[in-house]
Scaffold this active site. Sequence first.
Site, PDB file in Angstrom:
ATOM      1  N   ILE A  10      61.015 -10.939 -48.558  1.00  0.00           N
ATOM      2  CA  ILE A  10      60.237  -9.666 -48.706  1.00  0.00           C
ATOM      3  C   ILE A  10      61.428  -8.713 -48.931  1.00  0.00           C
ATOM      4  CG2 ILE A  10      59.394  -8.058 -47.231  1.00  0.00           C
ATOM      5  CD1 ILE A  10      57.784 -10.118 -45.840  1.00  0.00           C
ATOM      6  N   ASN A  57      65.051  -4.188 -43.279  1.00  0.00           N
ATOM      7  CA  ASN A  57      64.355  -5.414 -43.422  1.00  0.00           C
ATOM      8  C   ASN A  57      64.940  -6.625 -42.642  1.00  0.00           C
ATOM      9  OD1 ASN A  57      62.402  -7.389 -45.036  1.00  0.00           O
ATOM     10  ND2 ASN A  57      64.716  -7.933 -45.629  1.00  0.00           N
ATOM     11  N   SER A 114      58.422  -4.180 -39.999  1.00  0.00           N
ATOM     12  CA  SER A 114      57.863  -4.768 -38.652  1.00  0.00           C
ATOM     13  C   SER A 114      57.260  -6.054 -38.867  1.00  0.00           C
ATOM     14  CB  SER A 114      57.167  -3.674 -37.959  1.00  0.00           C
ATOM     15  OG  SER A 114      56.709  -4.177 -36.639  1.00  0.00           O
ATOM     16  N   SER A 115      56.138  -6.224 -38.082  1.00  0.00           N
ATOM     17  CA  SER A 115      55.342  -7.281 -38.069  1.00  0.00           C
ATOM     18  C   SER A 115      54.034  -7.270 -37.437  1.00  0.00           C
ATOM     19  CB  SER A 115      56.030  -8.558 -37.538  1.00  0.00           C
ATOM     20  OG  SER A 115      55.332  -9.893 -37.315  1.00  0.00           O
ATOM     21  N   TYR A 129      60.441 -12.118 -30.036  1.00  0.00           N
ATOM     22  CA  TYR A 129      60.257 -11.496 -31.465  1.00  0.00           C
ATOM     23  C   TYR A 129      59.471 -10.219 -31.737  1.00  0.00           C
ATOM     24  CZ  TYR A 129      59.098 -11.155 -36.574  1.00  0.00           C
ATOM     25  OH  TYR A 129      59.046 -10.567 -37.988  1.00  0.00           O
ATOM     26  N   LYS A 134      60.067  -6.302 -32.393  1.00  0.00           N
ATOM     27  CA  LYS A 134      59.197  -5.554 -33.489  1.00  0.00           C
ATOM     28  C   LYS A 134      58.324  -4.356 -32.833  1.00  0.00           C
ATOM     29  CE  LYS A 134      60.421  -7.552 -37.085  1.00  0.00           C
ATOM     30  NZ  LYS A 134      61.532  -6.924 -38.098  1.00  0.00           N
ATOM     31  N   VAL A 166      53.549 -14.318 -45.131  1.00  0.00           N
ATOM     32  CA  VAL A 166      53.919 -13.890 -46.385  1.00  0.00           C
ATOM     33  C   VAL A 166      54.388 -15.200 -47.114  1.00  0.00           C
ATOM     34  CG1 VAL A 166      55.185 -12.721 -47.975  1.00  0.00           C
ATOM     35  CG2 VAL A 166      53.898 -11.578 -45.945  1.00  0.00           C
TER      36      VAL A 166
END
Length: 258
Positions: free
Chosen positions: A24, A101, A150-151, A164, A168, A197
């Site tokens: 990304i 990122n 983020s996620s 994780y 985020k 992704v």
Amino acid sequence: MAELQKPRTLEGKIAIVTGASRGIGKAIAFDLALRGAKVVITYSSDRSKAPVEQLISQIKVEARSSAIGVQCNLQHLSAPKEIIDASIQAFGNHIDILVNNAAAISANFISDITPEYFEEIFSLNVRAPLLMVQAVHPHLRAPGRIINISSVAARNGYPGTGTYAASKAALEGYTRNWAAELGKDGTTVNAVEPGPVESEMLDQVDPKTVEAQKQQTPVEQRVGKTEEIAEIVGFLAEPRSSWVTGQCLSASGGYATY
């Protein structure tokens, strides 16, 4: 990569993208360059040097822009100053866009979470973006743009990803508060929440898990593309996004876990 024809809406802008040697981050750096920005690309290891050099060359030839690479460990407190100093030396004493990122992710269940593991995840996913914003802010040319990656994990629960996800969620909390603190001069702060992704990271996931993720994604039952995330970041970096701030935008095709 993204389409090679975009309006040069970021001509003359300077952008920093952390962790942009692949996935990304790489797509974001290239997309911003296509829009005219000069880009500072950070990467952490020697094995990323060749891919970053290739990306810099691609930006020069295909995007008709400039980029530099800065190798550093964002878990070190000295990293933000190293990045700012390199940017100033290459492109001058102002920055327009910061994309946080770089991130660490690995699965760990409750019983396996150690203080060392917690520190590893939070130092890169939360502390590093904070220190980057602190370092960039004095050089940020109004109206600046800060975009945190983020996620969907910040909203959705999934076994083994609690630390994780918590990191985020913390980053999204910062996003909303930084937007409130920095908006007086027109600076906007937003976050983008990718779902699964296509990337080198996804290649390491069990194919059965990836297939299950696809089935849970309403849009075309597929995983996302890095270019699709970069397109949203590009919009948030542009002047036309001036009325969007403090938002955490899901870019996941509707993907959800539980």
